[in-house]
Design a protein around this motif. Structure first.
Motif, PDB file in Angstrom:
ATOM      1  N   ASP A   1       0.846  -1.192   0.000  1.00 31.45           N
ATOM      2  CA  ASP A   1       0.000   0.000   0.000  1.00 31.45           C
ATOM      3  C   ASP A   1       0.886   1.248   0.000  1.00 31.45           C
ATOM      4  OD1 ASP A   1       1.004  -0.154   2.533  1.00 31.45           O
ATOM      5  OD2 ASP A   1      -0.921  -0.158   3.564  1.00 31.45           O
ATOM      6  N   LEU A   2       0.243   2.407   0.087  1.00 30.20           N
ATOM      7  CA  LEU A   2       0.973   3.671   0.021  1.00 30.20           C
ATOM      8  C   LEU A   2       1.884   3.852   1.227  1.00 30.20           C
ATOM      9  CD1 LEU A   2       1.395   6.259  -1.584  1.00 30.20           C
ATOM     10  CD2 LEU A   2      -0.469   7.285  -0.272  1.00 30.20           C
ATOM     11  N   ASN A   3       1.448   3.433   2.409  1.00 34.53           N
ATOM     12  CA  ASN A   3       2.276   3.576   3.606  1.00 34.53           C
ATOM     13  C   ASN A   3       3.553   2.746   3.494  1.00 34.53           C
ATOM     14  OD1 ASN A   3       0.539   5.354   4.839  1.00 34.53           O
ATOM     15  ND2 ASN A   3      -0.617   3.722   5.864  1.00 34.53           N
ATOM     16  N   THR A   4       3.443   1.545   2.976  1.00 28.19           N
ATOM     17  CA  THR A   4       4.619   0.699   2.771  1.00 28.19           C
ATOM     18  C   THR A   4       5.557   1.350   1.761  1.00 28.19           C
ATOM     19  OG1 THR A   4       3.246  -1.250   3.162  1.00 28.19           O
ATOM     20  CG2 THR A   4       5.390  -1.617   2.145  1.00 28.19           C
ATOM     21  N   SER A   5       4.993   1.878   0.704  1.00 26.86           N
ATOM     22  CA  SER A   5       5.792   2.536  -0.321  1.00 26.86           C
ATOM     23  C   SER A   5       6.532   3.745   0.248  1.00 26.86           C
ATOM     24  CB  SER A   5       4.895   2.959  -1.476  1.00 26.86           C
ATOM     25  OG  SER A   5       5.626   3.614  -2.465  1.00 26.86           O
ATOM     26  N   ILE A   6       5.846   4.556   1.034  1.00 23.40           N
ATOM     27  CA  ILE A   6       6.470   5.749   1.606  1.00 23.40           C
ATOM     28  C   ILE A   6       7.563   5.375   2.596  1.00 23.40           C
ATOM     29  CG2 ILE A   6       6.040   7.735   3.119  1.00 23.40           C
ATOM     30  CD1 ILE A   6       3.344   8.042   1.668  1.00 23.40           C
ATOM     31  N   SER A   7       7.337   4.343   3.406  1.00 21.75           N
ATOM     32  CA  SER A   7       8.371   3.937   4.358  1.00 21.75           C
ATOM     33  C   SER A   7       9.586   3.357   3.621  1.00 21.75           C
ATOM     34  CB  SER A   7       7.820   2.934   5.367  1.00 21.75           C
ATOM     35  OG  SER A   7       7.520   1.710   4.757  1.00 21.75           O
TER      36      SER A   7
ATOM     37  N   ALA B   1      13.583   3.060  -5.089  1.00 21.94           N
ATOM     38  CA  ALA B   1      13.376   3.069  -3.637  1.00 21.94           C
ATOM     39  C   ALA B   1      12.035   2.454  -3.252  1.00 21.94           C
ATOM     40  CB  ALA B   1      13.462   4.498  -3.105  1.00 21.94           C
ATOM     41  N   ALA B   2      11.044   2.590  -4.107  1.00 23.16           N
ATOM     42  CA  ALA B   2       9.723   2.052  -3.773  1.00 23.16           C
ATOM     43  C   ALA B   2       9.648   0.537  -3.934  1.00 23.16           C
ATOM     44  CB  ALA B   2       8.653   2.719  -4.635  1.00 23.16           C
ATOM     45  N   ILE B   3      10.373  -0.019  -4.898  1.00 22.47           N
ATOM     46  CA  ILE B   3      10.237  -1.463  -5.124  1.00 22.47           C
ATOM     47  C   ILE B   3      11.269  -2.298  -4.367  1.00 22.47           C
ATOM     48  CG2 ILE B   3       9.176  -1.150  -7.389  1.00 22.47           C
ATOM     49  CD1 ILE B   3      11.869  -1.996  -8.629  1.00 22.47           C
ATOM     50  N   MET B   4      12.286  -1.660  -3.795  1.00 22.05           N
ATOM     51  CA  MET B   4      13.299  -2.418  -3.041  1.00 22.05           C
ATOM     52  C   MET B   4      12.854  -2.584  -1.593  1.00 22.05           C
ATOM     53  SD  MET B   4      15.883  -3.474  -4.734  1.00 22.05           S
ATOM     54  CE  MET B   4      17.301  -3.673  -3.723  1.00 22.05           C
ATOM     55  N   GLU B   5      12.746  -3.826  -1.164  1.00 25.99           N
ATOM     56  CA  GLU B   5      12.419  -4.085   0.236  1.00 25.99           C
ATOM     57  C   GLU B   5      13.627  -3.724   1.089  1.00 25.99           C
ATOM     58  OE1 GLU B   5      11.370  -8.133   0.803  1.00 25.99           O
ATOM     59  OE2 GLU B   5       9.587  -7.994  -0.449  1.00 25.99           O
ATOM     60  N   PRO B   6      13.410  -3.075   2.212  1.00 22.36           N
ATOM     61  CA  PRO B   6      14.538  -2.784   3.095  1.00 22.36           C
ATOM     62  C   PRO B   6      15.157  -4.083   3.592  1.00 22.36           C
ATOM     63  CG  PRO B   6      12.633  -1.478   3.708  1.00 22.36           C
ATOM     64  CD  PRO B   6      12.180  -2.470   2.686  1.00 22.36           C
ATOM     65  N   GLY B   7      16.459  -4.053   3.813  1.00 22.72           N
ATOM     66  CA  GLY B   7      17.166  -5.237   4.269  1.00 22.72           C
ATOM     67  C   GLY B   7      16.878  -5.514   5.736  1.00 22.72           C
ATOM     68  N   VAL B   8      17.460  -6.581   6.225  1.00 20.47           N
ATOM     69  CA  VAL B   8      17.274  -6.980   7.621  1.00 20.47           C
ATOM     70  C   VAL B   8      17.792  -5.895   8.549  1.00 20.47           C
ATOM     71  CG1 VAL B   8      17.899  -8.722   9.340  1.00 20.47           C
ATOM     72  CG2 VAL B   8      17.439  -9.400   6.993  1.00 20.47           C
ATOM     73  N   GLU B   9      18.846  -5.188   8.123  1.00 19.54           N
ATOM     74  CA  GLU B   9      19.433  -4.157   8.978  1.00 19.54           C
ATOM     75  C   GLU B   9      18.467  -3.007   9.263  1.00 19.54           C
ATOM     76  OE1 GLU B   9      20.158  -3.219   4.771  1.00 19.54           O
ATOM     77  OE2 GLU B   9      20.659  -4.977   5.938  1.00 19.54           O
ATOM     78  N   SER B  10      17.415  -2.863   8.429  1.00 25.05           N
ATOM     79  CA  SER B  10      16.447  -1.790   8.664  1.00 25.05           C
ATOM     80  C   SER B  10      15.637  -2.041   9.935  1.00 25.05           C
ATOM     81  CB  SER B  10      15.509  -1.643   7.470  1.00 25.05           C
ATOM     82  OG  SER B  10      14.642  -2.764   7.380  1.00 25.05           O
ATOM     83  N   GLU B  11      15.472  -3.289  10.313  1.00 22.66           N
ATOM     84  CA  GLU B  11      14.750  -3.608  11.542  1.00 22.66           C
ATOM     85  C   GLU B  11      15.515  -3.133  12.768  1.00 22.66           C
ATOM     86  OE1 GLU B  11      11.689  -4.834  11.565  1.00 22.66           O
ATOM     87  OE2 GLU B  11      11.738  -4.880   9.367  1.00 22.66           O
ATOM     88  N   TYR B  12      16.822  -3.131  12.653  1.00 21.37           N
ATOM     89  CA  TYR B  12      17.677  -2.727  13.795  1.00 21.37           C
ATOM     90  C   TYR B  12      17.927  -1.242  13.820  1.00 21.37           C
ATOM     91  CZ  TYR B  12      18.370  -7.711  14.076  1.00 21.37           C
ATOM     92  OH  TYR B  12      18.167  -9.045  14.179  1.00 21.37           O
TER      93      TYR B  12
END
Length: 164
Positions: free
Chosen positions: A39-45, A146-157
């Motif tokens: 959704d848009l929120n996921t895309s913006i984040s 930036a919108a289609i790349m999922e953040p890596g595991v390091e983004s959780e930290y």
């Protein structure tokens, strides 16, 4: 000699600050992390995180597109070379007034002639169109990536490190 030292210091500083932010191509083009945002929120984040994380790579993309834009517009390249070369030549050779017949040619006269020729030439070469093409093309590529790349595991930290 002093100018050479300043140039090398500037290059070292640029390499340490900007080029250290470059991510490897394997990470930038990781096809396993590409997915459509829910959704848009996921895309913006994603855009928010990836623009910070890949800022060096995105800066390189803008620089490459800028070089391409100037090279692909030969009139813009000529007019920029004329203006920059004119400024350099006037500063190097035109410091002292020169008398030709009964006319005295000063540095101010040379700058006036340079502007009277250079500014219409620059205007005719369409720098605004090139600038807006550069903004549009780089914006499309950067926001799209930036919108289609999922953040890596390091983004959780990253949120944990910000809280500490």
């Amino acid at each position: 000699m002093d100018t050479l030292i300043r140039v090398t210091d500037t290059i070292k500083s640029f390499r340490e600050t900007r080029l250290s932010a470059l991510r490897p191509p394997q990470e930038f083009f990781d096809f396993n992390r590409i997915s459509r945002p829910a959704d848009l929120n996921t895309s913006i984040s994603r855009i928010s995180y990836n623009t910070r994380y890949f800022s060096g790579n995105y800066g390189l993309i803008v620089a490459v597109l800028a070089v391409y834009a100037v090279i692909s517009n030969p009139l813009l390249l000529i007019s920029l070379a004329f203006l920059v070369g004119g400024f350099a030549a006037i500063n190097k050779f035109g410091a002292d007034p020169v008398t030709m017949g009964d006319r005295v040619i000063t540095q101010k006269t040379l700058y006036t002639v340079l502007f009277c020729i250079g500014v219409p030439l620059l205007w005719w070469s369409s720098p605004l169109g090139t600038f807006f093409w550069l903004v549009g093309a780089s914006g499309f590529l950067i926001v799209g990536h930036a919108a289609i790349m999922e953040p890596g595991v390091e983004s959780e930290y990253a949120s944990v490190q910000d809280a500490v």
